[in-house]
Design a protein around this motif. Structure first.
Motif, PDB file in Angstrom:
ATOM      1  N   GLU A  69     -19.481  -0.153 -43.409  1.00  0.00           N
ATOM      2  CA  GLU A  69     -20.671   0.341 -44.110  1.00  0.00           C
ATOM      3  C   GLU A  69     -21.918   0.112 -43.265  1.00  0.00           C
ATOM      4  O   GLU A  69     -22.789   0.983 -43.186  1.00  0.00           O
ATOM      5  CB  GLU A  69     -20.813  -0.352 -45.462  1.00  0.00           C
ATOM      6  CG  GLU A  69     -19.809   0.102 -46.499  1.00  0.00           C
ATOM      7  CD  GLU A  69     -19.913  -0.711 -47.790  1.00  0.00           C
ATOM      8  OE1 GLU A  69     -20.939  -1.389 -48.007  1.00  0.00           O
ATOM      9  OE2 GLU A  69     -18.952  -0.655 -48.573  1.00  0.00           O
ATOM     10  N   ALA A  72     -21.917   2.617 -40.404  1.00  0.00           N
ATOM     11  CA  ALA A  72     -22.271   3.948 -40.911  1.00  0.00           C
ATOM     12  C   ALA A  72     -23.767   4.028 -41.190  1.00  0.00           C
ATOM     13  O   ALA A  72     -24.411   5.039 -40.882  1.00  0.00           O
ATOM     14  CB  ALA A  72     -21.471   4.261 -42.175  1.00  0.00           C
ATOM     15  N   GLY A  73     -24.334   2.967 -41.752  1.00  0.00           N
ATOM     16  CA  GLY A  73     -25.769   2.938 -42.012  1.00  0.00           C
ATOM     17  C   GLY A  73     -26.578   3.023 -40.731  1.00  0.00           C
ATOM     18  O   GLY A  73     -27.584   3.736 -40.661  1.00  0.00           O
ATOM     19  N   GLU A  74     -26.130   2.311 -39.697  1.00  0.00           N
ATOM     20  CA  GLU A  74     -26.816   2.365 -38.405  1.00  0.00           C
ATOM     21  C   GLU A  74     -26.747   3.766 -37.811  1.00  0.00           C
ATOM     22  O   GLU A  74     -27.719   4.253 -37.226  1.00  0.00           O
ATOM     23  CB  GLU A  74     -26.195   1.361 -37.435  1.00  0.00           C
ATOM     24  CG  GLU A  74     -26.490  -0.084 -37.773  1.00  0.00           C
ATOM     25  CD  GLU A  74     -25.746  -1.058 -36.873  1.00  0.00           C
ATOM     26  OE1 GLU A  74     -25.192  -0.630 -35.835  1.00  0.00           O
ATOM     27  OE2 GLU A  74     -25.706  -2.248 -37.212  1.00  0.00           O
ATOM     28  N   MET A  75     -25.616   4.414 -37.972  1.00  0.00           N
ATOM     29  CA  MET A  75     -25.454   5.763 -37.426  1.00  0.00           C
ATOM     30  C   MET A  75     -26.331   6.770 -38.168  1.00  0.00           C
ATOM     31  O   MET A  75     -26.807   7.736 -37.577  1.00  0.00           O
ATOM     32  CB  MET A  75     -23.987   6.185 -37.488  1.00  0.00           C
ATOM     33  CG  MET A  75     -23.101   5.378 -36.553  1.00  0.00           C
ATOM     34  SD  MET A  75     -21.364   5.794 -36.692  1.00  0.00           S
ATOM     35  CE  MET A  75     -21.345   7.367 -35.859  1.00  0.00           C
ATOM     36  N   ARG A  76     -26.542   6.517 -39.465  1.00  0.00           N
ATOM     37  CA  ARG A  76     -27.407   7.401 -40.258  1.00  0.00           C
ATOM     38  C   ARG A  76     -28.878   7.051 -40.058  1.00  0.00           C
ATOM     39  O   ARG A  76     -29.758   7.782 -40.484  1.00  0.00           O
ATOM     40  CB  ARG A  76     -27.060   7.285 -41.738  1.00  0.00           C
ATOM     41  CG  ARG A  76     -25.748   7.937 -42.132  1.00  0.00           C
ATOM     42  CD  ARG A  76     -25.586   7.995 -43.642  1.00  0.00           C
ATOM     43  NE  ARG A  76     -25.593   6.672 -44.241  1.00  0.00           N
ATOM     44  CZ  ARG A  76     -24.508   5.967 -44.563  1.00  0.00           C
ATOM     45  NH1 ARG A  76     -23.315   6.463 -44.337  1.00  0.00           N
ATOM     46  NH2 ARG A  76     -24.605   4.775 -45.103  1.00  0.00           N
ATOM     47  N   GLY A  77     -29.122   5.895 -39.455  1.00  0.00           N
ATOM     48  CA  GLY A  77     -30.490   5.468 -39.236  1.00  0.00           C
ATOM     49  C   GLY A  77     -31.122   4.834 -40.452  1.00  0.00           C
ATOM     50  O   GLY A  77     -32.339   4.804 -40.585  1.00  0.00           O
ATOM     51  N   THR A  78     -30.287   4.313 -41.350  1.00  0.00           N
ATOM     52  CA  THR A  78     -30.830   3.676 -42.561  1.00  0.00           C
ATOM     53  C   THR A  78     -30.726   2.183 -42.474  1.00  0.00           C
ATOM     54  O   THR A  78     -30.058   1.603 -41.716  1.00  0.00           O
ATOM     55  CB  THR A  78     -30.082   4.144 -43.828  1.00  0.00           C
ATOM     56  OG1 THR A  78     -28.695   3.843 -43.697  1.00  0.00           O
ATOM     57  CG2 THR A  78     -30.286   5.612 -44.054  1.00  0.00           C
TER      58      THR A  78
END
Length: 78
Positions: A69, A72-78
């Protein structure tokens, strides 16, 4: 019914090294080359060991889920 096979000296020595005192060479080949069944593992852990393993697997799954998770958050920039 039996079959004859030829082995190199090296192959014979390796097979003989795996042979247990009460086994035939056919037994050794079947043991080493045979497929294992999960049923053969039944009962190898005590109830306590099984509970500890189950808990460790659950903890690792939770930890890995959190890691994924975060990635994935880092990849979305969140």
């Amino acid at each position: 019914m039996s079959k004859s096979i030829r082995l190199s000296e090296d192959a014979y020595e390796r097979l003989a090294a795996h042979k247990q005192e009460d086994e035939t060479f056919s037994d050794v080949v079947l043991r080493l080359a045979g497929e294992r069944s999960l049923l053969e593992l039944a009962g190898i852990l005590s109830d306590e060991e099984a509970d500890e393993l189950r808990d460790a697997v659950a903890e690792r799954r939770e930890s890995r889920s959190k890691e994924l998770e975060d990635i994935a958050g880092e990849m979305r920039g969140t």
